[in-house]
Write an enzyme that holds these catalytic residues in place. Structure first.
Site, PDB file in Angstrom:
ATOM      1  N   GLY A 181      45.724  70.513  58.293  1.00 34.62           N
ATOM      2  CA  GLY A 181      46.772  69.968  57.435  1.00 34.62           C
ATOM      3  C   GLY A 181      46.173  69.555  56.100  1.00 34.62           C
ATOM      4  O   GLY A 181      46.237  70.276  55.104  1.00 34.62           O
ATOM      5  N   CYS A 191      57.997  44.268  46.617  1.00 27.85           N
ATOM      6  CA  CYS A 191      57.814  42.828  46.793  1.00 27.85           C
ATOM      7  C   CYS A 191      56.986  42.478  48.012  1.00 27.85           C
ATOM      8  O   CYS A 191      57.456  41.756  48.908  1.00 27.85           O
ATOM      9  CB  CYS A 191      59.179  42.167  46.837  1.00 27.85           C
ATOM     10  SG  CYS A 191      60.041  42.477  45.301  1.00 27.85           S
TER      11      CYS A 191
END
Ligand code: LLP
Length: 419
Positions: free
Chosen positions: A277, A343
């Site tokens: 991959g 955040c």
């Protein structure tokens, strides 16, 4: 080697300035180089050329983009898939069902049925239970499912714990000492054609010795099964070869890997299967981002970019390093923390790193983002799903559109009874 280079002081993908793509598509955006993808596909194949029978099944999970899959199909690659969704992508890209390997520890009944119906080339069984279920499904559909048994060799791949798969405590495969009993029992079931073994010990592997040890164990198991009269015509050696993430970092090359495999497995008399991959897609992509703000901190300045952990999760998940370079470097450098706008503090790409000096509005890239980049993106903080572009010489195209937060919002409903 890749095709992301400075031309006239500007970072380009092949012949295309990244600034042009950013201007037209916006940022953040993944950009893939077709030439780099093709090159990696050929280099990996070439590294195995001393072996008589080889089947390479690209690990779709590393980059499932349809255009990437089509390109690899044209390079003669099959596909290693781990879900019905990945299977359908591989087939949609033109990969023949017989060239698809279905891996994965939790294939559902529905997925097994769909894969048998599609005529998938090989199932890599992760347990005896899965084999029994598949046998029932295949027999009921009047088909025979070709299978390999995935064995957990209990070898430490010496990579990050979260991407290590070949230790006894990992959930993958069947234990080495139970493997021949399971192989024998599954071989007796109608509906299954037990034809081989499979192993995959981990990802981003930077040391070939653990793989060599695992492959030697698999060779011994293959011999033991043959002595007991069982057929072993296929051996799937998985993926996992690592790539350099830092400029100048030295890792084993595909050629080193190929030489090791050839030394261990040349005389096995099997079709050797591989599931690479990252080594194909990793260096073929970058994530282009714009600097939103440079903020003074208690220590080094915070460079806040418009890409975040939802677009590129690897640093937050695995403390992974991605080189960060300016699209138009001035030649000056700075030491900074690079963060996204999300955040939480895990939305950090780098701390106290020496980088090209950047200012608000500048473009920069995270390199080596072609594997496990866009595919792991999500929409956390109600951000868009990041788009993807492919470059080929001097042309380029959007190969996955940005999915805007409004589109995602449109898929949600408030039930009447809440009002
Ligand atoms: N075959 C199997 C059975 C696998 O589980 C994997 C990866 C591969 C092949 C391909 O491995 P590769 O050649 O790409 O190393 N998200 C993580 C990586 C997870 C790898 C999972 N399995 C990351 O970003 O580092």
């Amino acid at each position: 080697m890749d095709h992301f280079e400075l031309k006239n002081g500007e970072l380009c993908a092949e012949q295309v300035p990244l600034a042009e793509i950013a201007r037209e598509v916006g940022t953040p955006v993944y950009v893939y180089s077709r030439a780099t993808l093709s090159r990696h596909a050929r280099v990996f194949r070439e590294a195995l050329s001393a072996l008589p029978k080889v089947h390479i099944a690209f690990a779709v999970k590393s980059n499932p983009n349809l255009a990437v899959l089509r390109l690899l199909a044209k390079e003669g690659y099959g596909a290693d898939v781990v879900s019905e969704g990945e299977m359908n992508r591989a087939l949609a890209a033109g990969i023949a069902p017989k060239d698809v390997v279905f891996s994965g520890v939790g294939k559902t009944r529905a997925e097994l049925i769909a894969a048998v119906r599609a005529g998938i080339g090989q199932f890599n069984l992760e347990s005896e239970e899965e084999g029994v279920e598949l046998a029932g499904i295949a027999a009921a559909l009047g088909k025979t499912a070709a299978c390999a048994l995935r064995v957990n060799p209990d070898v430490d791949a010496r990579t990050h714990a979260k991407i290590s798969t070949g230790k006894a405590e990992n959930k993958f495969g069947v234990s080495h000492d139970r493997a021949s009993g399971i192989y024998a029992r599954l071989s007796a079931l109608p509906g299954l054609d037990m034809r081989g073994l499979a192993v995959h010990i981990g990802s981003q592997i930077g040391d070939l010795e653990p793989s060599r040890q695992a492959f030697l164990k698999m060779g011994a198991l293959m011999n033991a099964l043959r002595v007991q009269g069982f057929k072993v015509t296929h051996m799937d050696l998985g993926g996992g070869l690592g790539v350099p993430y830092k400029a100048g970092e030295q890792l084993p090359t595909p050629a080193d890997y190929g030489a090791m495999v050839t030394e261990v497995a040349l005389g096995w008399g099997v079709t050797l299967m591989f599931e690479p991959g990252r080594v194909i897609t990793g260096n073929s992509g970058v994530l282009v981002t714009e600097v939103v703000r440079v903020k003074r901190g208690a220590g080094h300045p915070w460079v806040v970019v418009d890409a975040a952990m939802n677009d590129l999760a690897r640093p937050a998940m695995y403390d992974a390093w991605h080189d960060f370079v300016a699209v138009k470097p001035s030649g000056e450098t700075m030491i900074a923390n690079i963060v996204g706008p999300i955040c939480e503090s895990s939305d950090t790409f780098a701390l106290a790193r020496e980088i090209d000096a950047v200012r608000v509005g500048d473009l920069a890239v995270f390199r080596t983002a072609g594997a496990y980049g866009a595919t792991m993106a999500n929409t956390y903080n109600s951000r868009a799903l990041v788009p993807e572009v492919m470059v080929d010489g001097d042309k380029w195209a959007v190969v996955a559109s940005r999915i805007e937060p409004a589109t995602i919002l449109a898929a949600e409903q408030v039930p009447e009874w809440l009002d």
